[in-house]
Design an enzyme around this catalytic site. Sequence first.
Site: not given
Ligand code: BES
Ligand code: ZN
Ligand code: MN
Length: 499
Positions: A266, A278, A348, A289, A352, A350, A271
Amino acid sequence: MEFTVKKKEHLYEKKTLIVGVFKEDTSYNETILEMDRQMDGSLMDMIKDKDIRSDSKKVSTIHTLGKLPIKRIYFVGLGYKDQYSVDIAREAFGRVCQKVQGDGHQEVSVVLDTFIQSEIDEVKIAQLLGEAATLSTYRIVHYKKSETGEEVSNLKKVQVDTNGEHKAISANIKVGSLYGTGANKARTLVNMPGNILTPTKMAEEAISIAQQYGLQYDILEKDQMESLGMGALLAVNKGSEEPPKMIILKYQGKKNWEDVIALVGKGITFDTGGYSLKSKDSIVEMKTDMGGAASVLGAMEIIAQIKPEQNVLAVIPSTDNMISGGAMKPDDVITSMSGKTIEVLNTDAEGRLALADGITYAKQNGAKYIIDVATLTGGVVVALGNETTGTMTNDQELLQSVEKASENCGEPIWQLPIPPKHKERVCKSKVADLNNSPGRDGHAIFAAAFLQEFVEKTPWVHLDIAGTAMKKQADDLGPSGATGVMSRTLANFIENFSE
Ligand code: BES
Ligand code: ZN
Ligand code: MN
């Protein structure tokens, strides 16, 4: 860092020496005994009086006050011999090298056979030294106008003194140091801010690795992505001023391009969450990220140098996830490269989306096995914390090989299930084949279940490094910040893989 191997008879020409010491050892190493004789028995006294500590990873420095031609000795405790392990040895080397560097010494010699035990011989220990010395003394590249405060000095030369097999020992130190350097490359990339490490810059970094170590490469531009139908990656990029890049590296270690192992990382260079924005607290550090991409690039740098008999395809979908008038929105329906349509419920989620097209690209380019690495979900941090990488798979046997590599490298992973109910909820949408965010209950698993729809039957292991790509506190193997996690594990997996 430069490593040299010398005969033990040259031991006494040193200024600074590193010696390992086991707890309640019944047969002290001949070098320790010899030094003790020259110091009129005071070394043994110091060990008895605990001025020299033998507890695992404790460092004690003594000055020889002219009794030996060596100026100072760093003793590092190794604990009880029967509890000794590869992980303890690696961390002990890391701790003592950090101390030596911190004290301002640029050269040091290591009495290698003071670190061995019945199951860990000198050849093996040499690799751990090369790896740990390189990892532990890593410093963050920064952008300060000038160094403030104290001067920094780097440990530059590590000499190994041994009567063991010099050729094998040198070769293994080299392998260890390549592993360390690859992981350090990943750390440097992850530590770079999103305005500097853009997708374009990451592509340049990948090209420079490829050119330096003789890998084939291909950088797919936006128009090529459009003609290949990479609608999922392109959707993530819609809000951005920065062009997306699909970064491809190829290592061919077999005669024909067959049995290809794909490493998909990834590469979200920042992000924001997009319109599912966020919070001001959780957005900080989202420069990390692209940790999965960095792990893959670090691994490729290692692989290109150790040259295993494997074929490896690195695939890095890269963009940032931003907001603008043209950005992807919740409720949008997008068409991925696979042809499957996706209802975007959360912008968010993104990672996947970007990975989906990376996985499809890998499959269309010969991947027989797929390992993906991603800072994918906050859910995995809640489930497993910051020490353990989450893993999910559709192939237990393939996972076993990855687990073995993770053990070899001291980078723990732990499996989570993908129950059928999770798959069902990912495949539920009124308007599309899939949705990208069915809920927050076990959402590390939803992310994997989503990826599995693109992997299909290809043997696959998913590594969610959201909790392990960064650390808040320095440890024996490096400073706080990026860890470079999984670069070494991936490289080790490739090195040892057999079908
Ligand atoms: N990049 C984040 C995940 C992340 C969280 C990485 C904390 C490093 C530290 C990912 O893109 C994300 O935002 N995931 C969401 C998924 C949700 C929308 C289902 C999350 O973890 O809240
Ligand atoms: Zn992310
Ligand atoms: Mn995200």
